[in-house]
Design an enzyme around this catalytic site. Structure first.
Site, PDB file in Angstrom:
ATOM      1  N   ARG A 168      42.441   9.225  14.048  1.00 19.20           N
ATOM      2  CA  ARG A 168      42.277   7.771  13.953  1.00 19.20           C
ATOM      3  C   ARG A 168      41.187   7.463  12.930  1.00 19.20           C
ATOM      4  O   ARG A 168      40.091   8.028  12.987  1.00 19.20           O
ATOM      5  CB  ARG A 168      41.920   7.156  15.304  1.00 19.20           C
ATOM      6  CG  ARG A 168      41.745   5.643  15.215  1.00 19.20           C
ATOM      7  CD  ARG A 168      41.672   4.951  16.555  1.00 19.20           C
ATOM      8  NE  ARG A 168      42.988   4.493  16.981  1.00 19.20           N
ATOM      9  CZ  ARG A 168      43.192   3.422  17.751  1.00 19.20           C
ATOM     10  NH1 ARG A 168      42.189   2.710  18.202  1.00 19.20           N
ATOM     11  NH2 ARG A 168      44.409   3.066  18.108  1.00 19.20           N
ATOM     12  N   GLY A 195      47.330  -2.014  22.534  1.00 21.98           N
ATOM     13  CA  GLY A 195      46.144  -1.902  23.369  1.00 21.98           C
ATOM     14  C   GLY A 195      46.066  -2.987  24.422  1.00 21.98           C
ATOM     15  O   GLY A 195      46.592  -2.836  25.540  1.00 21.98           O
ATOM     16  N   ARG A 196      45.452  -4.119  24.057  1.00 19.75           N
ATOM     17  CA  ARG A 196      45.164  -5.159  25.047  1.00 19.75           C
ATOM     18  C   ARG A 196      46.378  -5.623  25.840  1.00 19.75           C
ATOM     19  O   ARG A 196      46.253  -5.866  27.058  1.00 19.75           O
ATOM     20  CB  ARG A 196      44.442  -6.325  24.357  1.00 19.75           C
ATOM     21  CG  ARG A 196      43.013  -5.947  23.979  1.00 19.75           C
ATOM     22  CD  ARG A 196      42.422  -6.879  22.954  1.00 19.75           C
ATOM     23  NE  ARG A 196      43.156  -6.821  21.706  1.00 19.75           N
ATOM     24  CZ  ARG A 196      42.943  -7.622  20.680  1.00 19.75           C
ATOM     25  NH1 ARG A 196      42.015  -8.543  20.752  1.00 19.75           N
ATOM     26  NH2 ARG A 196      43.645  -7.494  19.578  1.00 19.75           N
ATOM     27  N   PRO A 238      44.363   4.136  22.910  1.00 19.62           N
ATOM     28  CA  PRO A 238      43.216   4.582  23.709  1.00 19.62           C
ATOM     29  C   PRO A 238      42.266   3.417  23.977  1.00 19.62           C
ATOM     30  O   PRO A 238      41.895   2.697  23.049  1.00 19.62           O
ATOM     31  CB  PRO A 238      42.555   5.643  22.822  1.00 19.62           C
ATOM     32  CG  PRO A 238      43.067   5.394  21.437  1.00 19.62           C
ATOM     33  CD  PRO A 238      44.425   4.786  21.602  1.00 19.62           C
ATOM     34  N   TYR A 248      31.825   5.661  14.906  1.00 21.18           N
ATOM     35  CA  TYR A 248      31.300   6.760  15.722  1.00 21.18           C
ATOM     36  C   TYR A 248      30.934   7.933  14.804  1.00 21.18           C
ATOM     37  O   TYR A 248      31.021   7.820  13.579  1.00 21.18           O
ATOM     38  CB  TYR A 248      32.317   7.130  16.818  1.00 21.18           C
ATOM     39  CG  TYR A 248      32.538   5.980  17.796  1.00 21.18           C
ATOM     40  CD1 TYR A 248      31.462   5.491  18.542  1.00 21.18           C
ATOM     41  CD2 TYR A 248      33.770   5.368  17.927  1.00 21.18           C
ATOM     42  CE1 TYR A 248      31.628   4.424  19.417  1.00 21.18           C
ATOM     43  CE2 TYR A 248      33.947   4.292  18.801  1.00 21.18           C
ATOM     44  CZ  TYR A 248      32.868   3.821  19.540  1.00 21.18           C
ATOM     45  OH  TYR A 248      33.019   2.764  20.392  1.00 21.18           O
TER      46      TYR A 248
HETATM   47  C1  LIG Z   1      38.664  -2.294  26.189  1.00 20.53           C
HETATM   48  C2  LIG Z   1      38.977  -1.564  24.926  1.00 20.53           C
HETATM   49  C3  LIG Z   1      38.566  -0.261  24.769  1.00 20.53           C
HETATM   50  C4  LIG Z   1      38.870   0.451  23.620  1.00 20.53           C
HETATM   51  N1  LIG Z   1      38.547   1.765  23.515  1.00 20.53           N
HETATM   52  C5  LIG Z   1      38.969   2.489  22.466  1.00 20.53           C
HETATM   53  C6  LIG Z   1      38.808   3.896  22.427  1.00 20.53           C
HETATM   54  O1  LIG Z   1      38.344   4.514  23.369  1.00 20.53           O
HETATM   55  N2  LIG Z   1      39.201   4.554  21.325  1.00 20.53           N
HETATM   56  C7  LIG Z   1      39.775   3.905  20.265  1.00 20.53           C
HETATM   57  O2  LIG Z   1      40.116   4.535  19.271  1.00 20.53           O
HETATM   58  N3  LIG Z   1      39.986   2.578  20.310  1.00 20.53           N
HETATM   59  C8  LIG Z   1      39.610   1.877  21.377  1.00 20.53           C
HETATM   60  N4  LIG Z   1      39.886   0.527  21.442  1.00 20.53           N
HETATM   61  C9  LIG Z   1      40.684  -0.088  20.376  1.00 20.53           C
HETATM   62  C10 LIG Z   1      42.166  -0.084  20.784  1.00 20.53           C
HETATM   63  O3  LIG Z   1      42.668   1.233  20.884  1.00 20.53           O
HETATM   64  C11 LIG Z   1      43.013  -0.839  19.760  1.00 20.53           C
HETATM   65  O4  LIG Z   1      42.922  -0.179  18.521  1.00 20.53           O
HETATM   66  C12 LIG Z   1      42.568  -2.280  19.617  1.00 20.53           C
HETATM   67  O5  LIG Z   1      42.372  -2.879  20.890  1.00 20.53           O
HETATM   68  C13 LIG Z   1      43.582  -3.096  18.824  1.00 20.53           C
HETATM   69  O6  LIG Z   1      44.843  -3.088  19.424  1.00 20.53           O
HETATM   70  P1  LIG Z   1      45.368  -4.333  20.326  1.00 20.53           P
HETATM   71  O7  LIG Z   1      45.342  -5.547  19.451  1.00 20.53           O
HETATM   72  O8  LIG Z   1      46.782  -3.936  20.694  1.00 20.53           O
HETATM   73  O9  LIG Z   1      44.484  -4.446  21.498  1.00 20.53           O
HETATM   74  C14 LIG Z   1      39.568  -0.184  22.586  1.00 20.53           C
HETATM   75  C15 LIG Z   1      39.953  -1.519  22.734  1.00 20.53           C
HETATM   76  C16 LIG Z   1      39.693  -2.196  23.906  1.00 20.53           C
HETATM   77  C17 LIG Z   1      40.185  -3.617  24.045  1.00 20.53           C
END
Ligand SMILES: Cc1cc2nc3c(=O)[nH]c(=O)nc-3n(C[C@H](O)[C@H](O)[C@H](O)COP(=O)(O)O)c2cc1C
Ligand SMILES: Cc1cc2nc3c(=O)[nH]c(=O)nc-3n(C[C@H](O)[C@H](O)[C@H](O)COP(=O)(O)OP(=O)(O)OC[C@H]3O[C@@H](n4cnc5c(N)ncnc54)[C@H](O)[C@@H]3O)c2cc1C
Length: 777
Positions: free
Chosen positions: A632, A725-726, A420, A584
């Protein structure tokens, strides 16, 4: 130069002979407290690469060492009445005595003076030396004399081990696991000469104590181990020869590292080398390699900069600068491997089946990945892939990432989740064309499950004015449009993450200029709104102070969550996640850093979990029973006094008892004071621990960037799904791309995109062929 090496282990002897070779004029003495040719220990292992390195510096020594080597390729596991073997691992073993004898006689040949049976008290014993090498091992007296200079960081590890030998010969690096009434023991076994094998027995301290081994003399300990491993020893005896400095029997490993490696003691320059300055656990077997490579590097620096007393300070500076990088890298890998053996009795032995246990053990240092295992032993890996696929209900070998996953009535086609990610692009909490395009593209991109960003159950629960919500029927219609589109145009499933922002609400969109989590600027057209949270504590020191929730607030928010859950079901979502992470609202209840309440909802972890569990249970009751729900969490606050990974296991157990199917294991963002340790797959250890210890399925997330990462995590049973995510922001078709990259071609692409498939696959195939050609295999 006059040089004294205190300690005639591999480091001291090898440095002495290389230095003498570099400059025969140097007067070099090795002082050793033991008698010649008399030493503790059995065999040591190191890699072919270390020998190659030695060959470049002194071919004579390398040749002799090579003659004495026992080379083997296989690793064999004996576990729960099963024997599993895999090849291609390439070790060499040599008796420690043999190695030292080779080094000693080469020293004598080159004119190094060897002074045996001399116990040096300190570096001050040799005031006329220009350079003193403190190669006096892990308990180095030289290091102990000047802790303020070397700043040693010494960690004594919890496991106990005893270093034994046996005449039973093993033709593979063998790991034996035996369960007793008090817990698990393991033995690390390898042959090092024609007659003898090293046999290291290891167990956790509490198991060792429960067996009364603290009271046992060496012979009793040997008898105990013989009995424990009798089936495997086939009548052969175990032997000890640790008469010298290693004490009589069971030891704790000490991890040593030092901030500074050398000094001038008023008379001479002194430099630490080998175990005196750094240790690496035998789980990775590289202490001798490090000692030899230290010696090589110091000589290399003398050769490059000049071997006179005037050059010593610069040589020592360079020596530390170069060596400490390699040492840290190796110590990190050794640390992972060591920890695996420390926790395996609690975490893996009873939980994993032998096949998966073997995979987990082979990848314990996290330096060996899935594709690396394929290079080592393709047949074994494919056999394991087929085993794993069969357990997921599909025939034939395939990358673990592409095995389906079933939960309640839902089947995901693979193990990839689009994590997400807030897009801050909703209006009045409504999702629109932007979200259809964003989520639709990712659904076409190959992931099994696409999660919608955190969505608020109420208007005041949003992070920003751009965050989506699900508090009215129009919003249901907006989401239903996206869900329908994904269900008709792709075979991905779509999940919703519901969360209330709590103390982190009412902030700017990240691109509004003030930065992440910043309150909206005064006078902005979009105004701030009042916040509620577990306690009246702002997230940022100068942020808006929320109101501590009353019971009436709790009832209202819970009702909002339940209503939003019903709306999510109405919109047709396949999966629901409750957001209890990242500081949160509900995370704010769980963490001791943000919950200062003195009522039933604050204090103990049980109390702090009460409200989040209440909300979860109410949502679970409202969410269709045939559909999955995950939670989560932030499994680590990364702040002293905050939630720890051990607490996270309890949190997971509580949600499991309340009906959660999965824990999505994120971490941090609870306090701006956090100090996370980032790195590849850095949060995966939390998913692993929770999965094994709380016995609930998990989602790993955080810096999972390649198919190889996902494959390793799923195959080792460290998590059931991987959220990415990213990388999905950069590439909506991340899953399709990664499949092509690793050459997994049977994957079905969306029919509209099929023309792009073979071209992408051919490009990656060329890259792989080029890599193979450069590697020379
Ligand atoms: C732009 C952005 C928005 C995010 N929004 C959420 C979110 O709405 N809910 C959530 O649980 N995590 C959120 N995250 C965290 C990501 O879900 C993820 O856990 C985090 O980016 C690490 O994973 P990655 O290294 O693959 O990016 C967000 C991350 C990014 C970069
Ligand atoms: C159970 C176990 C298994 C291991 N397995 C492996 C393996 O498989 N592969 C591997 O590479 N490494 C292994 N090691 C590690 C390896 O033994 C060390 O990392 C390596 O020996 C380090 O070399 P060193 O020369 O720095 O120290 P050491 O080998 O410890 O040598 C130090 C020397 O200094 C002498 N000394 C100490 N104090 C004084 C004093 N005051 N005066 C005079 N002499 C002194 C000692 O007698 C000793 O000979 C293992 C270690 C253990 C404990």
């Amino acid at each position: 130069m006059k040089i004294v090496c205190i300690g005639g282990g591999p480091a001291g002897l090898y440095f002495a002979l290389l230095m003498k070779k570099l400059g025969p004029q140097h007067d070099i003495t090795v002082v050793e407290r033991n008698k010649p040719y008399d030493t503790f220990g059995w065999g040591v292992v190191f890699s072919d690469q270390t020998l190659e390195n030695m060959r470049q510096w002194d071919p004579e020594t390398a040749e002799e060492v090579q003659q004495a080597f026992n080379h083997w390729d296989d690793i064999e596991l004996h576990f729960k009445d099963r024997v599993i073997r895999s090849g291609g691992h390439g070790f060499v073993g040599i008796g420690r005595k043999k190695l030292l004898n080779i080094l000693q006689s080469r020293c004598e040949q080159l004119g190094v003076k060897l002074a045996f049976e001399q116990d040096a008290n300190s570096d001050l014993d040799y005031p006329d030396a220009d350079l003193i090498i403190a190669s006096d091992g892990v308990n180095s007296k030289v290091r102990l004399r000047s802790p303020e200079v070397y700043q040693p960081d010494i960690v004594t590890r919890p496991n106990r081990y005893i270093w034994l030998g046996t005449k039973r010969l093993y033709d593979a690096f063998t790991f034996l696991f035996e369960k007793t009434e008090h817990g698990w023991f393991q033995a690390h076994v390898y042959k090092f000469d024609e007659h003898t094998s090293t046999f290291i027995v290891e167990c956790p301290e509490h198991v060792w104590l429960a067996h009364g081994l603290d009271q046992a003399d060496p012979q009793q300990s040997i008898d105990f181990c013989e009995k424990l491993f009798a089936k495997n020893l086939q009548g052969e005896k175990l032997m000890s020869n640790a008469r010298h400095l290693r004490g009589s029997a069971w030891l704790n490993f000490q991890r040593v590292k030092c901030a500074h490696w050398w000094q001038h003691n008023g008379h001479s320059h002194v430099v630490l080398m080998g175990d005196a300055v750094h240790t690496a656990h035998f789980a990775i077997g590289s202490g001798t390699k490090l000692a030899l490579e230290d010696a090589i590097e110091l000589v290399r620096q003398f050769k490059a900069l000049g071997d006179t007393p005037a050059h010593i300070p610069e040589v020592l500076r360079q020596y530390q600068a170069v060596r400490e990088i390699d040492v840290i890298r190796l110590q990190n890998a050794a640390w992972n491997a060591m920890e695996w053996f420390e926790v395996c009795g609690e975490r893996y032995c009873d939980q994993l089946e032998p096949e998966q246990f073997m995979y987990s053990m082979l990848t314990r240092s996290q330096r060996i990945s899935h594709e690396n295992l394929r290079l080592r032993d393709k047949a074994w890996l494919e056999g394991y892939e087929a085993w794993l696929a069969a357990r997921a209900g599909t025939p034939g070998a395939r990358p673990p990432m592409f095995t389906p996953y079933r939960l309640r009535s839902l089947t995901l086609k693979n193990r990839v989740v689009v994590s997400p990610m807030a897009q801050y692009s909703a209006e009045d909490g409504r999702v629109g064309d932007y979200h259809l395009t964003h989520l639709g593209a990712r659904a076409l991109g190959g992931a099994g499950l696409v999660m919608v960003e955190m969505t608020s159950p109420s208007e005041d629960g949003r992070i920003t004015h751009g965050c989506p919500g699900l508090w009215n029927d129009t919003q249901v219609q907006d989401f239903a449009r996206i869900v329908n589109w994904i269900h008709t145009q792709s075979d991905a499933k779509i999940g919703l993450q519901l969360g209330h922002a709590g103390a982190k609400g009412s902030t700017c969109r990240p691109w509004q200029g003030a930065g992440m989590d910043q309150p909206l600027p005064a006078g902005d057209a979009e105004t701030n709104w009042p916040l509620i949270a577990a306690s009246a504590q702002p997230y940022l020191p100068d942020g808006q102070v929320p109101r501590a929730m009353t019971r009436a607030d709790m009832d209202r928010v819970k009702a909002d969550f339940v209503a939003a859950t019903q709306r999510a079901a109405q919109a047709g979502f396949d999966w629901l996640e409750l957001h209890c992470a990242h500081g949160y609202l509900l995370s704010g209840f769980i963490s001791p850093l943000t919950n200062q309440r003195s009522d039933d909802y604050g204090g103990s972890l049980e109390n702090r979990l009460r409200y989040p569990l209440e909300v979860f249970a109410a949502m679970r009751a409202a969410w269709p029973a045939h559909l999955p729900m995950s939670v989560r969490i932030s499994a680590h606050d990364w702040v002293e006094g905050g939630l720890t990974p051990a607490d996270a296991v309890e949190v997971a157990r509580a949600f499991k008892a309340a009906g959660a199917d999965m824990i999505d294991c994120s971490s941090g963002q609870v306090s701006p004071k956090q100090k996370p340790t980032y790195g590849r797959m850095y949060q995966t250890p939390f998913a692993d621990r929770i999965r094994q210890e709380a016995g609930i399925a998990t989602i790993a997330v955080g810096a999972i960037q390649e198919a190889d990462h996902v494959n390793s995590i799923i195959a080792a049973g460290r998590a059931d799904l991987c959220a990415v995510g990213r990388p999905h922001l950069a590439n909506p078709a991340w899953t399709l791309t990664e499949a092509a990259r690793i050459g997994y071609t049977p994957l079905a692409w969306p029919r509209t995109y099929v023309s792009g498939k073979s071209q992408l696959e051919a490009g990656f195939a060329r890259e792989r062929a080029l890599q193979t050609a450069t590697r020379g295999d």
